[in-house]
Design an enzyme around this catalytic site. Structure first.
Site, PDB file in Angstrom:
ATOM      1  N   HIS A  37     -41.716 -80.742   0.787  1.00  8.27           N
ATOM      2  CA  HIS A  37     -40.739 -80.981  -0.281  1.00  8.27           C
ATOM      3  C   HIS A  37     -41.102 -82.258  -1.045  1.00  8.27           C
ATOM      4  O   HIS A  37     -40.999 -82.318  -2.266  1.00  8.27           O
ATOM      5  CB  HIS A  37     -39.343 -81.197   0.305  1.00  8.27           C
ATOM      6  CG  HIS A  37     -38.727 -79.998   0.933  1.00  8.27           C
ATOM      7  ND1 HIS A  37     -38.442 -79.916   2.269  1.00  8.27           N
ATOM      8  CD2 HIS A  37     -38.323 -78.811   0.399  1.00  8.27           C
ATOM      9  CE1 HIS A  37     -37.873 -78.760   2.538  1.00  8.27           C
ATOM     10  NE2 HIS A  37     -37.801 -78.057   1.428  1.00  8.27           N
ATOM     11  N   ARG A 187     -37.708 -75.113   9.261  1.00  6.06           N
ATOM     12  CA  ARG A 187     -37.440 -74.379  10.500  1.00  6.06           C
ATOM     13  C   ARG A 187     -38.308 -74.869  11.661  1.00  6.06           C
ATOM     14  O   ARG A 187     -37.987 -74.585  12.816  1.00  6.06           O
ATOM     15  CB  ARG A 187     -37.673 -72.882  10.285  1.00  6.06           C
ATOM     16  CG  ARG A 187     -36.659 -72.267   9.348  1.00  6.06           C
ATOM     17  CD  ARG A 187     -37.053 -70.853   8.989  1.00  6.06           C
ATOM     18  NE  ARG A 187     -36.333 -70.396   7.819  1.00  6.06           N
ATOM     19  CZ  ARG A 187     -35.174 -69.775   7.841  1.00  6.06           C
ATOM     20  NH1 ARG A 187     -34.603 -69.520   8.982  1.00  6.06           N
ATOM     21  NH2 ARG A 187     -34.575 -69.405   6.730  1.00  6.06           N
TER      22      ARG A 187
END
Ligand code: PAF
Length: 280
Positions: A37, A187
């Site tokens: 990100h 995750r």
């Protein structure tokens, strides 16, 4: 860095920026931010006057309530990470802010959203299209940044922008990997130590497949990749598809398409990981 939680406050900020003719780079996220990100944000920082990040765990794109409940939420750390890479505005809305009334829109992207993730997570891309179209209409970005790890999501968002004439440049950024090759994902934090040790086998197998593509037919390659990954008792392949990288339709011969991608989804215990490799 400003943190904004309402659509009204966001719109008033965006109005002021647009009035000054400033370009806006937008990174939509669901939080639990990792280096992948941050790379998107850094790229946005380099190419735009203003960088806006949204952090919103979008319920409409989860077809599994447990997955939604367990999705990692780390807002305070996320905000610090955004600040560290020079983000100007973080938009952290509630579900009611994004969906004041239920979003009943149904999108149809032809075959693009019917295969792979679309087949295994029914309604997922409809939810992604709902939230991304809403966020685009609020943020009015000049450019928006997405990772190539979510290869099919990128194709669906390109189709969304094309089909609805949304005026934003979609910028695809390379998958960021851990040192052992595992594609970065929020995750990954949910993996046990044992599962985390097994997970790099996914990318290792994909890279090996890329290297000896010439020696196998498409069918043989699919069988081989699934067998290699499933050999680890922690992992079970949900699908491995070899497809035309533009249409995402499965191919049967390497010459069926000019650009070919292999996409995999693997269940590692309760955690579902995806990755992909460009064959040509
Ligand atoms: O890729 C994600 O994190 C999400 O699907 C997105 C694009 C932020 C929409 O909720």
């Amino acid at each position: 860095m400003k943190t904004v939680t309402t659509t009204k406050a966001l719109q008033s900020e965006i109005y002021k920026l647009k009035e000054q003719g400033l370009s806006i780079g937008f990174v939509p996220t669901m939080g639990a931010l990792h280096k992948g990100h941050l790379e998107l944000m850094k790229t946005a920082r380099t190419n735009n006057d203003i960088v806006v990040v949204s952090i919103f765990v979008n319920p409409t794109q989860f077809n599994n309530p447990n997955d939604l409940r367990n999705y990692p939420r780390t807002l305070e750390e996320d905000k610090m990470k955004c600040e560290s890479v020079g983000v100007d505005i973080v938009f952290v809305p509630s579900v009611e802010e994004v969906y004041p009334t239920p979003d009943n829109r149904v999108f149809d992207f032809g075959n693009l959203d019917k295969v792979m993730e679309g087949e295994h997570r029914p309604g997922h891309f409809n939810g992604v299209a709902q939230v991304v179209s809403k966020l685009f209409s609020l943020v009015k970005p000049t450019r928006s940044y997405f990772g190539q790890k979510d290869f099919q999501q990128l194709a669906v968002i390109r189709a969304l922008v094309h089909d609805f004439g949304i005026d934003v440049d979609i910028v695809a950024c390379p998958t960021v990997r851990e040192d052992d090759g595992l594609a970065m994902s929020s995750r990954n934090d949910l993996l046990s130590a044992k599962q985390r040790a097994s997970a790099p086998l996914i990318s290792k197998t994909l890279f090996a497949a890329q290297n000896f593509k010439a020696q196998k037919t498409v069918k043989e390659m699919i069988t081989w990749v699934i067998k290699e990954i499933n050999a680890d008792s922690e992992m079970e392949v949900e699908y491995f598809d070899v497809s035309n990288a533009q249409t995402l339709q499965p191919i049967t011969d390497w010459s069926d398409a000019d650009e070919v991608v292999g996409c995999v989804a693997v269940q590692v215990g309760n955690v579902r990981l995806i990755d992909n490799v460009i064959f040509k």
